[in-house]
Design an enzyme around this catalytic site. Structure first.
Site, PDB file in Angstrom:
ATOM      1  N   ARG A 162       0.864  -1.171   0.000  1.00 21.90           N
ATOM      2  CA  ARG A 162       0.000   0.000   0.000  1.00 21.90           C
ATOM      3  C   ARG A 162       0.907   1.229   0.000  1.00 21.90           C
ATOM      4  O   ARG A 162       2.038   1.167   0.475  1.00 21.90           O
ATOM      5  CB  ARG A 162      -0.885   0.017   1.244  1.00 21.90           C
ATOM      6  CG  ARG A 162      -1.828  -1.175   1.364  1.00 21.90           C
ATOM      7  CD  ARG A 162      -2.617  -1.103   2.669  1.00 21.90           C
ATOM      8  NE  ARG A 162      -3.558  -2.205   2.781  1.00 21.90           N
ATOM      9  CZ  ARG A 162      -3.313  -3.367   3.393  1.00 21.90           C
ATOM     10  NH1 ARG A 162      -2.123  -3.564   3.965  1.00 21.90           N
ATOM     11  NH2 ARG A 162      -4.230  -4.315   3.449  1.00 21.90           N
ATOM     12  N   LYS A 185      -2.435  -2.833   7.848  1.00 20.00           N
ATOM     13  CA  LYS A 185      -3.669  -2.409   8.519  1.00 20.00           C
ATOM     14  C   LYS A 185      -3.904  -3.251   9.769  1.00 20.00           C
ATOM     15  O   LYS A 185      -3.708  -4.454   9.766  1.00 20.00           O
ATOM     16  CB  LYS A 185      -4.863  -2.570   7.563  1.00 20.00           C
ATOM     17  CG  LYS A 185      -4.926  -1.514   6.475  1.00 20.00           C
ATOM     18  CD  LYS A 185      -6.204  -1.655   5.682  1.00 20.00           C
ATOM     19  CE  LYS A 185      -6.348  -0.548   4.637  1.00 20.00           C
ATOM     20  NZ  LYS A 185      -7.587  -0.693   3.857  1.00 20.00           N
ATOM     21  N   HIS A 253      -2.722   2.935  -6.229  1.00 21.34           N
ATOM     22  CA  HIS A 253      -3.297   1.703  -5.669  1.00 21.34           C
ATOM     23  C   HIS A 253      -3.499   0.647  -6.752  1.00 21.34           C
ATOM     24  O   HIS A 253      -3.459  -0.553  -6.476  1.00 21.34           O
ATOM     25  CB  HIS A 253      -4.627   2.008  -4.977  1.00 21.34           C
ATOM     26  CG  HIS A 253      -5.016   0.975  -3.958  1.00 21.34           C
ATOM     27  ND1 HIS A 253      -4.223   0.649  -2.878  1.00 21.34           N
ATOM     28  CD2 HIS A 253      -6.103   0.177  -3.879  1.00 21.34           C
ATOM     29  CE1 HIS A 253      -4.811  -0.292  -2.160  1.00 21.34           C
ATOM     30  NE2 HIS A 253      -5.952  -0.601  -2.754  1.00 21.34           N
ATOM     31  N   ARG A 256      -0.707  -1.855  -6.959  1.00 23.70           N
ATOM     32  CA  ARG A 256      -0.822  -2.974  -6.012  1.00 23.70           C
ATOM     33  C   ARG A 256      -1.789  -4.027  -6.547  1.00 23.70           C
ATOM     34  O   ARG A 256      -1.531  -5.222  -6.470  1.00 23.70           O
ATOM     35  CB  ARG A 256      -1.297  -2.411  -4.674  1.00 23.70           C
ATOM     36  CG  ARG A 256      -1.640  -3.450  -3.604  1.00 23.70           C
ATOM     37  CD  ARG A 256      -1.912  -2.711  -2.306  1.00 23.70           C
ATOM     38  NE  ARG A 256      -2.849  -3.398  -1.431  1.00 23.70           N
ATOM     39  CZ  ARG A 256      -2.505  -4.303  -0.527  1.00 23.70           C
ATOM     40  NH1 ARG A 256      -1.242  -4.662  -0.396  1.00 23.70           N
ATOM     41  NH2 ARG A 256      -3.418  -4.862   0.247  1.00 23.70           N
ATOM     42  N   HIS A 279      -4.174  -9.151   3.288  1.00 23.22           N
ATOM     43  CA  HIS A 279      -5.626  -9.142   3.447  1.00 23.22           C
ATOM     44  C   HIS A 279      -6.014  -9.998   4.646  1.00 23.22           C
ATOM     45  O   HIS A 279      -5.530 -11.116   4.808  1.00 23.22           O
ATOM     46  CB  HIS A 279      -6.309  -9.720   2.199  1.00 23.22           C
ATOM     47  CG  HIS A 279      -6.299  -8.789   1.037  1.00 23.22           C
ATOM     48  ND1 HIS A 279      -6.477  -9.207  -0.264  1.00 23.22           N
ATOM     49  CD2 HIS A 279      -6.132  -7.443   0.965  1.00 23.22           C
ATOM     50  CE1 HIS A 279      -6.419  -8.167  -1.068  1.00 23.22           C
ATOM     51  NE2 HIS A 279      -6.215  -7.093  -0.351  1.00 23.22           N
ATOM     52  N   TYR A 288      -9.754 -10.811  -7.102  1.00 24.36           N
ATOM     53  CA  TYR A 288      -8.797 -10.873  -8.209  1.00 24.36           C
ATOM     54  C   TYR A 288      -9.090 -12.036  -9.153  1.00 24.36           C
ATOM     55  O   TYR A 288      -8.725 -11.987 -10.315  1.00 24.36           O
ATOM     56  CB  TYR A 288      -7.371 -10.973  -7.664  1.00 24.36           C
ATOM     57  CG  TYR A 288      -6.970  -9.743  -6.905  1.00 24.36           C
ATOM     58  CD1 TYR A 288      -6.686  -8.556  -7.565  1.00 24.36           C
ATOM     59  CD2 TYR A 288      -6.914  -9.755  -5.526  1.00 24.36           C
ATOM     60  CE1 TYR A 288      -6.337  -7.412  -6.870  1.00 24.36           C
ATOM     61  CE2 TYR A 288      -6.573  -8.614  -4.817  1.00 24.36           C
ATOM     62  CZ  TYR A 288      -6.291  -7.451  -5.492  1.00 24.36           C
ATOM     63  OH  TYR A 288      -5.966  -6.329  -4.801  1.00 24.36           O
TER      64      TYR A 288
END
Length: 308
Positions: A162, A185, A253, A256, A279, A288
């Site tokens: 990110r 995150k 982004h 990525r 994730h 994806y």
């Protein structure tokens, strides 16, 4: 008009946020969003019932109350995605409050936000991703700034970082080896491989950068030596994509997203890609597969002799 929130409700909200910060490792941005969303709900109930909502009234929330809240959000022009986020925050708060106060939060838990169409990632083609990196480097008048921008975008595409993670690198993370530990995150840690091309791009930038990479200082510096503002990377990427004739979806982004999609197309394992991206849920990574299927069907339609 400013509505008074009961001290008990405000204290409960702050206690929940403290627990969310400590136990779940939520970022300050997430905590701020949680506070605003739940506070908005309590303010609505205060107005709806024309009296401050202490803990006992909060425990008596009804299904009509929840319907009225969602109707209020719709009336404010709140979109389905944002509405779902706000409702999710309220439910999280109520889960915690119900356990603490010993009541059943059925009305809140049964509330349903309108469904929204989840937008799929829009990756760049491989040649476009490479062209983006090359073109980004040519946007700056100063060679060290061009090298800096290229190094950042290379890390987004080559490591799946990110932008906040790339700009969060500190001097103590140097020199980059074959892998890099990233704290993403929610404080979630992951190890990502660092390709030789990414190391070379970073080495070039460090060699040209006029600022020494001190251990606690950011690796990527602004023109005056402070931490690099992510908006500058967004602007230089925008300039590059206009020069290349790429769509508006060609953002930092998107680099990525391209990393993940190109790995998947090359036969990468979905679980491994989930780990590389950081994730929390496999369902996020599974988007994806849809992107790749769309790409495959386009190739099929364009090249298969029976497709015409």
């Amino acid at each position: 008009m400013t509505l008074e929130i009961s001290p008990a409700a405000r204290d409960a909200l702050e206690s929940w946020l403290t627990a969310a910060r400590a136990l779940k490792g939520n970022s300050e941005n997430t905590i701020t969003a949680y506070r605003a969303d739940v506070l908005e709900f309590i303010v609505f109930l205060t107005s709806h019932h024309a009296e401050p909502q202490g803990l006992a009234p909060l425990a008596r929330v009804t299904t009509p109350d929840m319907r009225a809240f969602l109707a209020h959000l719709r009336g404010q022009g709140v979109g389905s995605r944002t509405m779902a986020r706000k409702l999710s925050a309220v439910k999280s708060f109520y889960r915690w409050l119900a356990e603490l106060e010993g009541f059943e939060p059925t009305a809140v838990m049964m509330a349903r936000a309108p469904k929204f169409q989840k937008k799929l990632p829009r990756p760049l083609a491989e040649d476009a991703a490479k062209a983006m990196i090359d073109t980004v480097e040519m946007q700056a008048a100063d060679s060290w700034i061009g090298a800096r921008d290229a190094a950042v975008v290379t890390l987004l595409y080559g490591c799946g970082l990110r932008i906040s993670e790339a700009l969060g690198l500190r001097g103590r993370d140097l020199p980059l080896g074959e892998s890099l530990r990233i704290v993403g995150k929610g404080g979630k840690e992951r190890i990502v491989p660092v390709l030789p091309i990414a190391r070379r791009a970073l080495d070039t930038y460090l060699r040209l950068c006029p600022y020494d990479p001190e251990p606690d200082a950011p690796v990527f510096r602004g023109k005056r030596g402070g931490a690099l503002n992510p908006r500058l990377i967004q602007k230089v990427t925008e300039a590059a994509r206009l020069q290349l004739g790429l769509p508006a979806t060609a953002t930092p982004h998107a680099m990525r997203h391209s990393f993940a999609t190109h790995l998947l197309a090359a036969g990468g394992d979905l679980r491994a890609i989930q780990e590389l991206l950081g994730h929390a849920s496999l369902s996020t990574t599974q988007a994806y597969t849809s992107v790749d299927e769309v790409h495959l069907m386009k190739v099929y339609a364009a090249t298969h002799p029976k497709a015409g």
